[in-house]
Design a protein around this motif. Structure first.
Motif, PDB file in Angstrom:
ATOM      1  N   GLY A   1       0.903  -1.270   0.075  1.00  0.00           N
ATOM      2  CA  GLY A   1      -0.112  -0.107   0.052  1.00  0.00           C
ATOM      3  C   GLY A   1       0.881   1.260  -0.053  1.00  0.00           C
ATOM      4  N   CYS A   2       0.340   2.330  -0.358  1.00  0.00           N
ATOM      5  CA  CYS A   2       0.986   3.635  -0.285  1.00  0.00           C
ATOM      6  C   CYS A   2       1.355   4.159   1.008  1.00  0.00           C
ATOM      7  N   GLY A   3       0.754   3.772   2.043  1.00  0.00           N
ATOM      8  CA  GLY A   3       1.105   4.184   3.402  1.00  0.00           C
ATOM      9  C   GLY A   3       0.653   5.366   3.622  1.00  0.00           C
TER      10      GLY A   3
ATOM     11  N   CYS B   1      -4.733   2.899   4.204  1.00  0.00           N
ATOM     12  CA  CYS B   1      -3.432   2.550   4.500  1.00  0.00           C
ATOM     13  C   CYS B   1      -3.288   2.968   5.962  1.00  0.00           C
TER      14      CYS B   1
ATOM     15  N   TYR C   1      -4.218  -1.712   4.125  1.00  0.00           N
ATOM     16  CA  TYR C   1      -3.286  -1.536   3.106  1.00  0.00           C
ATOM     17  C   TYR C   1      -3.750  -2.364   1.841  1.00  0.00           C
TER      18      TYR C   1
ATOM     19  N   CYS D   1      -5.832  -0.068  -0.521  1.00  0.00           N
ATOM     20  CA  CYS D   1      -4.930   1.068  -0.671  1.00  0.00           C
ATOM     21  C   CYS D   1      -6.058   1.926  -1.876  1.00  0.00           C
TER      22      CYS D   1
ATOM     23  N   HIS E   1       1.875   3.021  -5.052  1.00  0.00           N
ATOM     24  CA  HIS E   1       1.130   1.436  -4.803  1.00  0.00           C
ATOM     25  C   HIS E   1       1.627   0.609  -5.767  1.00  0.00           C
TER      26      HIS E   1
ATOM     27  N   GLY F   1      -2.885  -9.176   4.285  1.00  0.00           N
ATOM     28  CA  GLY F   1      -2.875  -7.997   4.920  1.00  0.00           C
ATOM     29  C   GLY F   1      -3.258  -8.178   6.602  1.00  0.00           C
TER      30      GLY F   1
END
Ligand SMILES: [Zn+2]
Ligand SMILES: [Zn+2]
Length: 346
Positions: free
Chosen positions: A88-90, A95, A100, A103, A112, A294
């Motif tokens: 995921g992009c965080g 996220c 995530y 995302c 991503h 996840g």
């Protein structure tokens, strides 16, 4: 390196590809085993939403660390690893809250990546991935078994998301890898009876071997009668669709008791048949869907297996070599020779 290159739907070959270079927070892994997933069939057939072609597929794989980027301190060359696929992009809403695998920047590079779906995956001799996707594999777990950790993670997240309770009666449609792992983890997490339904007798045999209390052959046996005899008054506490068939999503809704829960794990090829949605208000049902593993579930799956209380080895029915990708894909997607999980050694 040798790798499976999918140029576009229905067009793939095993060929020479440039070796990937790990970025600062990435790890270069020598892939040892990579297994086919139902979503790989969708990917090859052009029916998997979100795939970015061309790419190397493969999101359920294991291997040995070759080298690490300068910011990686968790792993060293030679470490054995299992993987998850969603990086995921965080920084999007999901996220940041820990979800995530959904995302909001799915497919937007470089924010991503989903390995084997929007970025190169494990049907190759080498793969470079962000360190956060890797989990240590115990020394005594074969690399082929390790490929099941990704799928086991999905089963775990699914069951935990819908709050499985001690003694729950669980009905599962589909005795493929995800259905069988969901059956095993439902029992591991405290379910009572678990009933699994499929059309293939060989898969029901494996389900029995792996601990299912009840197995039902969809074509020839009367599910209602069998469950009534077993005392499942009113239906299942939890029904799980693990076959990726739209009509079975509707069956799950029909088969839970008042106040029951439905979990959708399978990804269908797009069909959306009518379902008795009125039951959700009349009988206060709850519907859960989850995407992928996840929630640190691959790491937790590894620990569950380490406890010695789960053995899924009968699920890996076939092992081929990377060069035999086409044969492996045909055996897997055609369910030939009683195939369940087909693994390639890379
Ligand atoms: Zn998968
Ligand atoms: Zn995100």
């Amino acid at each position: 390196m040798r790798a499976v290159y999918v140029e576009k739907p229905h067009s793939y070959e095993v060929t020479d590809m440039p070796e990937p270079e790990p970025g600062p927070d990435e790890v270069l892994v020598r892939v040892k085993a990579c297994s086919f997933c139902g979503s790989d069939t969708h990917l090859i057939e052009g029916k998997m939403p979100g795939v970015i072609y061309p790419l190397i597929p493969g999101h359920e794989w294991t291997g040995e660390v070759v080298s690490t980027g300068e910011l990686v301190e968790e792993f060293s060359p030679g470490d054995r690893v299992a993987t998850e696929s969603h990086a995921g992009c965080g920084r999007c809403r999901n996220c940041v809250r820990g979800f995530y695998t959904i995302c909001e920047n799915y497919g937007r590079k470089p924010l991503h990546r989903q390995i084997g779906m929007t970025a190169n995956g494990g049907f190759a001799q080498l793969c470079a991935v962000p360190v956060k996707l890797l989990h240590r594999l115990p020394g005594d777990m074969p690399f082929t078994t390790g490929t099941l950790m990704t799928t086991a993670g999905t089963a775990i997240v699914g069951l935990e998301t819908c709050g499985i309770e001690t003694g729950d009666r669980v009905l599962i449609y589909g005795a493929g890898a995800i259905g069988l792992l969901t059956m095993q983890f439902a029992r591991f997490l405290g379910a009572g009876d678990v009933c699994i339904v499929d059309t293939l007798p060989s898969r029901l045999e494996v389900a029995k071997k792996l601990g299912a209390e009840i197995t039902v052959h969809a074509g020839t046996e009367d599910l209602d009668m069998i469950l009534a005899e077993r005392g499942w008054k009113g239906g299942a506490d939890l029904a799980v669709e693990a076959a990726g068939v739209g009509a079975l999503q509707a069956e799950c809704i029909r088969r839970v008791r008042r106040g029951g829960r439905v979990l959708l794990l399978g990804i269908t090829a797009g069909e959306e048949p009518p379902a008795p949605l009125n039951r959700f208000s009349l009988d206060q049902l709850t519907l859960y869907g989850i995407r992928g593993e996840g929630d640190y579930s691959v790491e937790r799956a590894v620990r569950a297996y380490e406890s010695g209380r789960i053995d899924s080895s009968p699920i890996n029915t076939h092992v081929f070599q990377l060069e035999e990708f086409e044969k492996g894909f045909e055996v897997f997607s055609g369910k030939k020779d009683n195939a369940i999980k087909v693994v390639l050694e890379c």
